[in-house]
Write a protein that holds these residues in place. Structure first.
Motif, PDB file in Angstrom:
ATOM      1  N   GLN A  13      85.789  72.764  71.063  1.00 10.70           N
ATOM      2  CA  GLN A  13      86.655  73.198  70.090  1.00 10.70           C
ATOM      3  C   GLN A  13      87.769  74.071  70.486  1.00 10.70           C
ATOM      4  O   GLN A  13      88.321  74.967  69.711  1.00 10.70           O
ATOM      5  CB  GLN A  13      85.869  73.956  69.006  1.00 10.70           C
ATOM      6  CG  GLN A  13      84.688  73.083  68.409  1.00 10.70           C
ATOM      7  CD  GLN A  13      83.668  73.992  67.735  1.00 10.70           C
ATOM      8  OE1 GLN A  13      83.118  75.003  68.395  1.00 10.70           O
ATOM      9  NE2 GLN A  13      83.200  73.778  66.552  1.00 10.70           N
ATOM     10  N   ALA A  14      88.211  74.083  71.669  1.00 11.73           N
ATOM     11  CA  ALA A  14      89.126  74.824  72.255  1.00 11.73           C
ATOM     12  C   ALA A  14      90.593  74.886  71.406  1.00 11.73           C
ATOM     13  O   ALA A  14      91.212  76.001  71.144  1.00 11.73           O
ATOM     14  CB  ALA A  14      89.499  74.530  73.688  1.00 11.73           C
ATOM     15  N   GLU A  15      91.183  73.926  71.069  1.00 15.36           N
ATOM     16  CA  GLU A  15      92.237  73.518  70.544  1.00 15.36           C
ATOM     17  C   GLU A  15      92.062  74.211  69.082  1.00 15.36           C
ATOM     18  O   GLU A  15      92.896  74.829  68.695  1.00 15.36           O
ATOM     19  CB  GLU A  15      92.894  72.308  70.574  1.00 15.36           C
ATOM     20  CG  GLU A  15      94.480  72.317  69.871  1.00 15.36           C
ATOM     21  CD  GLU A  15      95.037  70.832  69.858  1.00 15.36           C
ATOM     22  OE1 GLU A  15      96.234  70.988  69.795  1.00 15.36           O
ATOM     23  OE2 GLU A  15      94.245  69.880  70.180  1.00 15.36           O
ATOM     24  N   GLU A  16      91.230  73.643  68.455  1.00 15.08           N
ATOM     25  CA  GLU A  16      90.841  74.389  66.950  1.00 15.08           C
ATOM     26  C   GLU A  16      90.901  75.901  67.032  1.00 15.08           C
ATOM     27  O   GLU A  16      91.514  76.615  66.249  1.00 15.08           O
ATOM     28  CB  GLU A  16      89.524  73.781  66.650  1.00 15.08           C
ATOM     29  CG  GLU A  16      89.131  74.284  65.083  1.00 15.08           C
ATOM     30  CD  GLU A  16      87.863  73.566  64.817  1.00 15.08           C
ATOM     31  OE1 GLU A  16      87.299  74.330  63.929  1.00 15.08           O
ATOM     32  OE2 GLU A  16      87.325  72.493  65.178  1.00 15.08           O
ATOM     33  N   ALA A  17      89.920  76.568  68.209  1.00 15.58           N
ATOM     34  CA  ALA A  17      89.765  77.972  68.095  1.00 15.58           C
ATOM     35  C   ALA A  17      91.312  78.569  68.363  1.00 15.58           C
ATOM     36  O   ALA A  17      91.470  79.546  67.713  1.00 15.58           O
ATOM     37  CB  ALA A  17      88.861  78.285  69.226  1.00 15.58           C
ATOM     38  N   ALA A  18      91.845  78.152  69.283  1.00 18.92           N
ATOM     39  CA  ALA A  18      93.176  78.720  69.779  1.00 18.92           C
ATOM     40  C   ALA A  18      94.033  78.604  68.425  1.00 18.92           C
ATOM     41  O   ALA A  18      94.718  79.591  68.216  1.00 18.92           O
ATOM     42  CB  ALA A  18      93.727  77.910  70.923  1.00 18.92           C
ATOM     43  N   ARG A  19      94.229  77.731  67.890  1.00 17.36           N
ATOM     44  CA  ARG A  19      95.129  77.553  66.737  1.00 17.36           C
ATOM     45  C   ARG A  19      94.634  78.430  65.691  1.00 17.36           C
ATOM     46  O   ARG A  19      95.326  79.216  65.053  1.00 17.36           O
ATOM     47  CB  ARG A  19      95.386  75.966  66.112  1.00 17.36           C
ATOM     48  CG  ARG A  19      95.864  75.301  67.121  1.00 17.36           C
ATOM     49  CD  ARG A  19      96.317  74.060  66.519  1.00 17.36           C
ATOM     50  NE  ARG A  19      96.874  72.967  67.319  1.00 17.36           N
ATOM     51  CZ  ARG A  19      98.233  73.154  68.046  1.00 17.36           C
ATOM     52  NH1 ARG A  19      98.838  74.299  67.479  1.00 17.36           N
ATOM     53  NH2 ARG A  19      98.566  72.234  68.850  1.00 17.36           N
ATOM     54  N   ASP A 108      82.272  84.896  65.508  1.00 17.71           N
ATOM     55  CA  ASP A 108      83.207  84.211  64.782  1.00 17.71           C
ATOM     56  C   ASP A 108      82.515  82.898  64.722  1.00 17.71           C
ATOM     57  O   ASP A 108      81.300  82.647  65.415  1.00 17.71           O
ATOM     58  CB  ASP A 108      84.777  84.127  65.081  1.00 17.71           C
ATOM     59  CG  ASP A 108      84.706  83.290  66.507  1.00 17.71           C
ATOM     60  OD1 ASP A 108      84.036  82.702  66.740  1.00 17.71           O
ATOM     61  OD2 ASP A 108      85.810  83.568  66.914  1.00 17.71           O
ATOM     62  N   ARG A 109      83.039  81.705  64.078  1.00 16.22           N
ATOM     63  CA  ARG A 109      82.456  80.542  63.915  1.00 16.22           C
ATOM     64  C   ARG A 109      82.331  79.779  65.347  1.00 16.22           C
ATOM     65  O   ARG A 109      81.496  78.740  65.315  1.00 16.22           O
ATOM     66  CB  ARG A 109      83.353  79.595  63.099  1.00 16.22           C
ATOM     67  CG  ARG A 109      84.566  79.416  63.446  1.00 16.22           C
ATOM     68  CD  ARG A 109      85.491  78.505  62.586  1.00 16.22           C
ATOM     69  NE  ARG A 109      86.312  79.591  61.597  1.00 16.22           N
ATOM     70  CZ  ARG A 109      87.227  79.455  60.856  1.00 16.22           C
ATOM     71  NH1 ARG A 109      87.703  78.235  60.511  1.00 16.22           N
ATOM     72  NH2 ARG A 109      87.741  80.542  60.160  1.00 16.22           N
ATOM     73  N   TYR A 110      83.242  80.004  66.291  1.00 17.22           N
ATOM     74  CA  TYR A 110      83.062  79.518  67.440  1.00 17.22           C
ATOM     75  C   TYR A 110      81.870  80.360  68.507  1.00 17.22           C
ATOM     76  O   TYR A 110      81.896  79.982  69.641  1.00 17.22           O
ATOM     77  CB  TYR A 110      84.378  79.578  68.178  1.00 17.22           C
ATOM     78  CG  TYR A 110      85.441  78.849  67.330  1.00 17.22           C
ATOM     79  CD1 TYR A 110      85.216  77.544  67.033  1.00 17.22           C
ATOM     80  CD2 TYR A 110      86.343  79.543  66.819  1.00 17.22           C
ATOM     81  CE1 TYR A 110      86.319  76.814  66.282  1.00 17.22           C
ATOM     82  CE2 TYR A 110      87.175  78.761  65.761  1.00 17.22           C
ATOM     83  CZ  TYR A 110      87.022  77.581  65.655  1.00 17.22           C
ATOM     84  OH  TYR A 110      88.026  77.115  64.770  1.00 17.22           O
ATOM     85  N   GLY A 111      81.593  81.309  67.989  1.00 19.34           N
ATOM     86  CA  GLY A 111      80.547  81.921  68.878  1.00 19.34           C
ATOM     87  C   GLY A 111      81.125  83.238  69.598  1.00 19.34           C
ATOM     88  O   GLY A 111      80.324  83.819  70.368  1.00 19.34           O
ATOM     89  N   VAL A 112      82.300  83.545  69.740  1.00 17.55           N
ATOM     90  CA  VAL A 112      83.226  84.448  70.118  1.00 17.55           C
ATOM     91  C   VAL A 112      82.867  85.839  69.561  1.00 17.55           C
ATOM     92  O   VAL A 112      82.826  85.867  68.086  1.00 17.55           O
ATOM     93  CB  VAL A 112      84.800  84.323  70.377  1.00 17.55           C
ATOM     94  CG1 VAL A 112      85.571  85.539  70.825  1.00 17.55           C
ATOM     95  CG2 VAL A 112      84.900  82.996  71.071  1.00 17.55           C
ATOM     96  N   PHE A 113      82.697  87.002  70.261  1.00 19.88           N
ATOM     97  CA  PHE A 113      82.406  88.245  69.607  1.00 19.88           C
ATOM     98  C   PHE A 113      83.662  89.138  69.484  1.00 19.88           C
ATOM     99  O   PHE A 113      84.304  89.099  70.504  1.00 19.88           O
ATOM    100  CB  PHE A 113      81.313  88.908  70.525  1.00 19.88           C
ATOM    101  CG  PHE A 113      80.010  88.251  70.090  1.00 19.88           C
ATOM    102  CD1 PHE A 113      78.925  88.714  69.263  1.00 19.88           C
ATOM    103  CD2 PHE A 113      79.796  87.224  70.889  1.00 19.88           C
ATOM    104  CE1 PHE A 113      77.829  88.049  69.230  1.00 19.88           C
ATOM    105  CE2 PHE A 113      78.278  86.574  70.956  1.00 19.88           C
ATOM    106  CZ  PHE A 113      77.246  86.973  69.934  1.00 19.88           C
TER     107      PHE A 113
END
Length: 158
Positions: A13-19, A108-113
């Motif tokens: 999900q790198a591109e999705e998260a970055a966008r 967040d939805r990607y697991g980043v705090f």
């Protein structure tokens, strides 16, 4: 070029998260999307391998690699100018699978705090009057999302 760049590993999900992240803050944009020149653990030739992006003027790299997860041992703090910005970012980052934690922290939805931190909160807990700072801190630790007015009221109580 900045000397140290945070490097975040996502499971596809790198591109999705970055966008998503660059949509939240000014001075943010995608700098480059690199497609893999070969088959890797992250996917076959041609899939997104990494995304270089700028978030609020700072460079980041997002990598697609399976099996890595984030922990609360590393988080990103966002200095918010006011309650409106705090509320907007909190809502965006907790949406679609994100979760609230405590004291302005969330995942967040990607697991980043993240720590969504009003600058006024930091001013109050750094107040030169130790009693005022303590009252502000006592109010903050009872919160999930930071409410600046409530922290100010607590700090000003005698």
């Amino acid at each position: 070029m900045q000397k140290v760049t945070p490097f975040l590993s996502f499971d596809g999900q790198a591109e999705e998260a970055a966008r998503f992240y660059v949509s939240l803050l000014p001075d943010s944009h995608i700098d480059h999307v690199l497609h893999s020149p070969m088959d890797t653990q992250g996917g076959p030739t041609g899939t997104v391998l990494l995304v270089e992006f700028t978030l609020a003027g700072n460079s980041y790299i997002a990598l697609n690699t399976p099996g890595f997860t984030f922990t609360e041992a590393v988080s990103f703090s966002i200095a918010c100018a006011d309650q409106a910005e705090t509320d907007r970012l909190w809502a965006a980052l907790t949406a679609n699978g994100g979760s609230e934690i405590a004291c302005g922290w969330l995942k967040d939805r990607y697991g980043v705090f993240w720590q969504v931190t009003p600058t006024r909160l930091m001013e109050l807990i750094k107040d030169p009057d130790p009693n005022r700072a303590r009252r502000a801190m006592e109010a903050m630790v009872k919160m999930i999302k930071i409410d600046i007015a409530t922290v100010e009221e607590a700090a000003d109580r005698a």
